[in-house]
Design a protein around this motif. Structure first.
Motif, PDB file in Angstrom:
ATOM      1  N   MET A  18       0.829  -1.212   0.000  1.00 31.85           N
ATOM      2  CA  MET A  18       0.000   0.000   0.000  1.00 31.85           C
ATOM      3  C   MET A  18       0.865   1.263   0.000  1.00 31.85           C
ATOM      4  O   MET A  18       0.507   2.283  -0.571  1.00 31.85           O
ATOM      5  N   ASP A  70      -9.018  -0.646   3.788  1.00 30.73           N
ATOM      6  CA  ASP A  70      -8.251  -1.471   2.853  1.00 30.73           C
ATOM      7  C   ASP A  70      -7.600  -2.658   3.547  1.00 30.73           C
ATOM      8  O   ASP A  70      -7.244  -3.639   2.912  1.00 30.73           O
ATOM      9  N   HIS A  85      -4.593   4.817   1.818  1.00 33.97           N
ATOM     10  CA  HIS A  85      -5.184   3.576   2.313  1.00 33.97           C
ATOM     11  C   HIS A  85      -5.470   3.712   3.800  1.00 33.97           C
ATOM     12  O   HIS A  85      -4.804   4.456   4.510  1.00 33.97           O
ATOM     13  N   LEU A 116      -0.770   5.727   3.830  1.00 33.15           N
ATOM     14  CA  LEU A 116      -1.377   4.726   4.721  1.00 33.15           C
ATOM     15  C   LEU A 116      -1.677   5.363   6.070  1.00 33.15           C
ATOM     16  O   LEU A 116      -0.794   5.954   6.691  1.00 33.15           O
TER      17      LEU A 116
END
Ligand code: UDP
Length: 242
Positions: free
Chosen positions: A27, A61, A34, A181
């Protein structure tokens, strides 16, 4: 992509800690942002009675089963998850990755001073890690915080405001945040800082971390009733579906 397992309304990635860390690493290489969440029985029970919270968690996610309650529930449904993946351990794996790959981290959450202490302890453990920013979790204005995070250039954002506040905060602000992230990790900063100790290994191995926490923080007893409530609800639901 790993399969997902649905347990009492929440779809979890069926992953080990290693696999969860590998997914997070992927990611970090993607352009989009994410969101990762680590529901335990308490949050899962809350989500079962709060459609919006359930929707938010299922839209993440990466969803890992944090806590023995969810692991037992997965067995009761006959679809066992591979492993318990505690948020605090996933967070630490990501910090190690960040140090290795030169990704910048922003710590958001906990009481004033705790996130700084956590960052300094983590810097000792993972030399070379770069903190883009640090901010406590008791702020009034979301926009200021979002601005600070975006200006910092952080790749990874730890959102440690407790559940479900952190999940709601991430969902509301996700589109405005330029990180790769973001992870909702509850009391992890307290744990890295050492202000709240994790249970000794023997409690963790026996699946009794919740019991250790109950003894250490009896204030949590009310909240922790969610664990037996969740287990009973799961047993009834699984029986009904058979
Ligand atoms: N917290 C915060 N802002 C708030 C409420 C809580 O930063 O408005 C922090 C709190 O200081 C603690 C964490 O969120 O560091 C919640 O910890 P807890 O162990 O309760 O998390 P959970 O059990 O939800 O993972």
């Amino acid at each position: 992509m790993h399969e997902k397992i649905s347990i009492y309304g929440i779809s979890y990635n069926n992953v080990t800690l290693d696999e969860a860390a590998a997914l997070a690493e992927k990611m970090l290489e993607e352009e989009s942002n994410h969101m990762a969440v680590t529901p335990n029985a308490e949050i899962a029970y809350m989500a079962a009675h709060d459609v919006e919270l359930g929707r938010i968690i299922n839209s993440a996610d990466l969803v890992v089963a944090d806590g023995i309650g969810v692991v037992y529930a997965s067995r009761i449904y006959g679809t066992p998850v591979k492993q318990k993946v505690p948020g605090v351990e996933l967070g630490e794996r990501i910090l190690s990755l960040a140090a290795e790959k030169g990704k910048m981290v922003f710590f958001l959450g906990a009481k004033p001073g705790v996130a700084e202490l956590a960052a300094s302890k983590i810097s000792e453990r993972y030399p070379g890690i770069v903190f883009a920013g640090i901010r406590d979790g008791y702020f009034k204005n979301d926009e200021d915080v979002i601005d600070e995070i975006n200006k910092s250039g952080a790749d990874i954002l730890f959102v440690c405001l407790g559940a479900p506040k952190q999940e709601l905060w991430m969902a509301k602000n996700r589109d405005k945040l330029n990180v790769r992230l973001m992870l909702g990790l509850g009391g992890s900063l307290d744990s890295y800082a050492g202000t709240v100790k994790r249970a000794p290994d023997i409690f963790i191995k026996l699946g009794l971390e919740w019991f250790y926490r109950l003894i250490k923080e009896p204030k949590r007893a009310g909240r922790m009733l969610a664990l037996p409530k969740y287990m009973f609800a799961v047993i009834f639901d699984a029986m009904r579906k058979r």
